[in-house]
Design a protein around this motif. Sequence first.
Motif, PDB file in Angstrom:
ATOM      1  N   TYR A   1       0.850  -1.190   0.000  1.00 27.82           N
ATOM      2  CA  TYR A   1       0.000   0.000   0.000  1.00 27.82           C
ATOM      3  C   TYR A   1       0.888   1.243   0.000  1.00 27.82           C
ATOM      4  O   TYR A   1       1.834   1.337   0.796  1.00 27.82           O
ATOM      5  CB  TYR A   1      -0.902   0.016   1.235  1.00 27.82           C
ATOM      6  CG  TYR A   1      -1.899  -1.119   1.286  1.00 27.82           C
ATOM      7  CD1 TYR A   1      -3.157  -0.989   0.701  1.00 27.82           C
ATOM      8  CD2 TYR A   1      -1.582  -2.319   1.903  1.00 27.82           C
ATOM      9  CE1 TYR A   1      -4.072  -2.040   0.744  1.00 27.82           C
ATOM     10  CE2 TYR A   1      -2.488  -3.367   1.959  1.00 27.82           C
ATOM     11  CZ  TYR A   1      -3.720  -3.216   1.381  1.00 27.82           C
ATOM     12  OH  TYR A   1      -4.628  -4.261   1.418  1.00 27.82           O
ATOM     13  N   GLU A   2       0.559   2.194  -0.876  1.00 27.04           N
ATOM     14  CA  GLU A   2       1.305   3.450  -0.967  1.00 27.04           C
ATOM     15  C   GLU A   2       0.332   4.618  -0.971  1.00 27.04           C
ATOM     16  O   GLU A   2      -0.774   4.524  -1.512  1.00 27.04           O
ATOM     17  CB  GLU A   2       2.167   3.478  -2.231  1.00 27.04           C
ATOM     18  CG  GLU A   2       3.286   2.430  -2.229  1.00 27.04           C
ATOM     19  CD  GLU A   2       4.116   2.445  -3.496  1.00 27.04           C
ATOM     20  OE1 GLU A   2       5.280   2.025  -3.451  1.00 27.04           O
ATOM     21  OE2 GLU A   2       3.582   2.893  -4.540  1.00 27.04           O
ATOM     22  N   HIS A   3       0.753   5.718  -0.361  1.00 28.80           N
ATOM     23  CA  HIS A   3      -0.086   6.909  -0.259  1.00 28.80           C
ATOM     24  C   HIS A   3       0.836   8.122  -0.129  1.00 28.80           C
ATOM     25  O   HIS A   3       1.899   8.018   0.503  1.00 28.80           O
ATOM     26  CB  HIS A   3      -1.000   6.802   0.966  1.00 28.80           C
ATOM     27  CG  HIS A   3      -2.065   7.856   1.019  1.00 28.80           C
ATOM     28  ND1 HIS A   3      -1.806   9.138   1.478  1.00 28.80           N
ATOM     29  CD2 HIS A   3      -3.383   7.829   0.687  1.00 28.80           C
ATOM     30  CE1 HIS A   3      -2.923   9.843   1.417  1.00 28.80           C
ATOM     31  NE2 HIS A   3      -3.890   9.081   0.945  1.00 28.80           N
ATOM     32  N   PRO A   4       0.479   9.255  -0.716  1.00 30.59           N
ATOM     33  CA  PRO A   4       1.347  10.432  -0.611  1.00 30.59           C
ATOM     34  C   PRO A   4       1.616  10.880   0.820  1.00 30.59           C
ATOM     35  O   PRO A   4       2.627  11.535   1.091  1.00 30.59           O
ATOM     36  CB  PRO A   4       0.555  11.513  -1.380  1.00 30.59           C
ATOM     37  CG  PRO A   4      -0.317  10.753  -2.315  1.00 30.59           C
ATOM     38  CD  PRO A   4      -0.676   9.500  -1.612  1.00 30.59           C
ATOM     39  N   ALA A   5       0.722  10.531   1.758  1.00 32.99           N
ATOM     40  CA  ALA A   5       0.893  10.964   3.149  1.00 32.99           C
ATOM     41  C   ALA A   5       1.658   9.956   3.999  1.00 32.99           C
ATOM     42  O   ALA A   5       1.930  10.228   5.167  1.00 32.99           O
ATOM     43  CB  ALA A   5      -0.470  11.238   3.785  1.00 32.99           C
ATOM     44  N   TYR A   6       2.014   8.807   3.435  1.00 32.76           N
ATOM     45  CA  TYR A   6       2.751   7.805   4.204  1.00 32.76           C
ATOM     46  C   TYR A   6       4.203   8.261   4.396  1.00 32.76           C
ATOM     47  O   TYR A   6       4.882   8.613   3.421  1.00 32.76           O
ATOM     48  CB  TYR A   6       2.758   6.455   3.487  1.00 32.76           C
ATOM     49  CG  TYR A   6       1.474   5.667   3.613  1.00 32.76           C
ATOM     50  CD1 TYR A   6       0.373   6.168   4.281  1.00 32.76           C
ATOM     51  CD2 TYR A   6       1.363   4.403   3.042  1.00 32.76           C
ATOM     52  CE1 TYR A   6      -0.791   5.437   4.387  1.00 32.76           C
ATOM     53  CE2 TYR A   6       0.202   3.664   3.138  1.00 32.76           C
ATOM     54  CZ  TYR A   6      -0.879   4.187   3.817  1.00 32.76           C
ATOM     55  OH  TYR A   6      -2.026   3.446   3.913  1.00 32.76           O
ATOM     56  N   GLY A   7       4.694   8.238   5.626  1.00 29.07           N
ATOM     57  CA  GLY A   7       6.078   8.614   5.894  1.00 29.07           C
ATOM     58  C   GLY A   7       6.607   7.917   7.132  1.00 29.07           C
ATOM     59  O   GLY A   7       5.842   7.409   7.960  1.00 29.07           O
ATOM     60  N   VAL A   8       7.910   7.872   7.260  1.00 25.71           N
ATOM     61  CA  VAL A   8       8.561   7.331   8.453  1.00 25.71           C
ATOM     62  C   VAL A   8       9.647   8.303   8.907  1.00 25.71           C
ATOM     63  O   VAL A   8      10.257   8.994   8.091  1.00 25.71           O
ATOM     64  CB  VAL A   8       9.189   5.941   8.215  1.00 25.71           C
ATOM     65  CG1 VAL A   8       8.129   4.885   8.012  1.00 25.71           C
ATOM     66  CG2 VAL A   8      10.161   5.962   7.051  1.00 25.71           C
ATOM     67  N   VAL A   9       9.847   8.346  10.213  1.00 26.80           N
ATOM     68  CA  VAL A   9      10.924   9.139  10.804  1.00 26.80           C
ATOM     69  C   VAL A   9      12.003   8.179  11.288  1.00 26.80           C
ATOM     70  O   VAL A   9      11.698   7.194  11.967  1.00 26.80           O
ATOM     71  CB  VAL A   9      10.407   9.984  11.982  1.00 26.80           C
ATOM     72  CG1 VAL A   9      11.554  10.697  12.683  1.00 26.80           C
ATOM     73  CG2 VAL A   9       9.393  11.005  11.498  1.00 26.80           C
TER      74      VAL A   9
END
Length: 248
Positions: free
Chosen positions: A24-32
Amino acid sequence: MARDKQKPEARPIETSPGEMATRYEHPAYGVVQVSRSSGNSRLFGSSLKHQHTIRLSIHRACLDRHLSSDFIHARDNRGLVEIEMSQTQWAQVVSSVGLGSGTPVTLRQVPDEEASVKVTPDIEEPDETADRQHARELREKTEQALAEAKERIAELEALANTSGSIPKKPFREAVRKAKFAVGNAPENVAFVHDRFTETMEDAKEAAKTEIEGHIHALTLQTGLEHLREEGARLLEDHRQGGEDDPDE
């Protein structure tokens, strides 16, 4: 102004030969990612050179659904932004949420200044909740185990119906596969059930942490308001006390 909503895009991927997952991919997906760094760094907001520092980077992320679990990781090694801090600055960042005008940090990787800022869409609610997802996966895993067991039994029946003597080698192989299919079925189904239990426990702990954080924020805000009111009262009492004192 309400943001647009967008569903995560899903596509099948092969994690290993014969093993598939859903990505699953989404423009709002992120990791720190936070890591320690060693060197001899000159940092903004500090007059010292630092041998040991903290680096924080933000990357685009994706989610792989595999083995009834969510695996979240960076999509690539190209971070959106990376900052470096002294250990003191890092402590200030963590402990001063909502206080002050910000902690100085040193930018190590940033987008080009001429690049436009893009507002990402909100993440739309999933089509099924976590408990329904696990229920579906449990049903699919059970059906898969039963289908494999039936297939092995059919192989044994085919050998049993062979005219003449039954070939020993194919018969032993069919028995081995049947034992393997039947023996693994309970473990495979139990694995999905265990993952469901762990997911629900994680969700409960996450909700508990959110509630505790909200209570802490309210307590902090209430305390600050009380200090403001108490400070104003003390100042007023001090002024009144000064007016009541006779001149020497």
